[in-house]
Motif scaffolding. Sequence first.
Motif, PDB file in Angstrom:
ATOM      1  N   ALA A 122       0.818  -1.215   0.000  1.00  0.00           N
ATOM      2  CA  ALA A 122       0.000   0.000   0.000  1.00  0.00           C
ATOM      3  C   ALA A 122       0.852   1.266   0.000  1.00  0.00           C
ATOM      4  N   LEU A 137      -3.132   7.500   0.425  1.00  0.00           N
ATOM      5  CA  LEU A 137      -2.239   7.398  -0.725  1.00  0.00           C
ATOM      6  C   LEU A 137      -1.584   8.757  -0.950  1.00  0.00           C
ATOM      7  N   ASP A 138      -0.303   8.775  -1.208  1.00  0.00           N
ATOM      8  CA  ASP A 138       0.403  10.043  -1.404  1.00  0.00           C
ATOM      9  C   ASP A 138       0.222  10.508  -2.846  1.00  0.00           C
ATOM     10  N   ALA A 139      -0.927  11.097  -3.122  1.00  0.00           N
ATOM     11  CA  ALA A 139      -1.262  11.510  -4.481  1.00  0.00           C
ATOM     12  C   ALA A 139      -0.568  12.789  -4.906  1.00  0.00           C
ATOM     13  N   LEU A 148       1.872   2.123  -3.631  1.00  0.00           N
ATOM     14  CA  LEU A 148       0.864   1.843  -4.642  1.00  0.00           C
ATOM     15  C   LEU A 148       0.875   2.857  -5.785  1.00  0.00           C
ATOM     16  N   LEU A 149       0.812   4.155  -5.485  1.00  0.00           N
ATOM     17  CA  LEU A 149       0.800   5.153  -6.557  1.00  0.00           C
ATOM     18  C   LEU A 149       2.142   5.237  -7.272  1.00  0.00           C
ATOM     19  N   LEU A 191      -8.746   8.422  -2.128  1.00  0.00           N
ATOM     20  CA  LEU A 191      -7.287   8.496  -2.151  1.00  0.00           C
ATOM     21  C   LEU A 191      -6.703   8.609  -0.744  1.00  0.00           C
ATOM     22  N   VAL A 247      -5.662   1.984  -9.995  1.00  0.00           N
ATOM     23  CA  VAL A 247      -5.209   1.687  -8.635  1.00  0.00           C
ATOM     24  C   VAL A 247      -6.369   1.021  -7.911  1.00  0.00           C
ATOM     25  N   CYS A 294      -8.132   6.012  -9.860  1.00  0.00           N
ATOM     26  CA  CYS A 294      -8.555   5.246  -8.686  1.00  0.00           C
ATOM     27  C   CYS A 294     -10.044   5.485  -8.498  1.00  0.00           C
ATOM     28  N   ARG A 327      -7.388  -1.157  -4.317  1.00  0.00           N
ATOM     29  CA  ARG A 327      -6.950  -1.522  -2.968  1.00  0.00           C
ATOM     30  C   ARG A 327      -7.816  -2.615  -2.344  1.00  0.00           C
TER      31      ARG A 327
END
Length: 122
Positions: free
Chosen positions: A8, A69-71, A11-12, A66, A29, A62, A31
């Motif tokens: 995780a 997640l470090d978008a 992931l990005l 988010l 993406v 996705c 999860r």
Amino acid sequence: MDFWPVAAGVLLEAAFGAAGRPGVMAVVVHRGRRDLGASRLAMVVLGLRLAVRSARRGLVVCGGSLNGLDATFQGRRPVAHEVLVWEAGEVWVPRRVWEVMAPDRYEQWISRRQILGLGRRP
């Protein structure tokens, strides 16, 4: 189509790495089991986006939240696409699909919106 399980926390980063490979048009993406419906919706929206314009490199989307997640890593920008889904054959329900854009793609997207009069620069 391929499926790559990754941790995780990356992931990005893994999605952008895959999207940058030659011939890859899109990466969704996903999860886990809780995102199945959202991931399917993301694939449909993604297909529509690709049909509207060709991409120089793969898109990363996705269907779910988010959160976690470090978008915004390396200047990336999360962009929400609002869609209506006909749910259970009874009612239209608003849903959100996220596209995570690299900085240059985001600037092009904003420029096109400004030219079309669809919004101002944030």
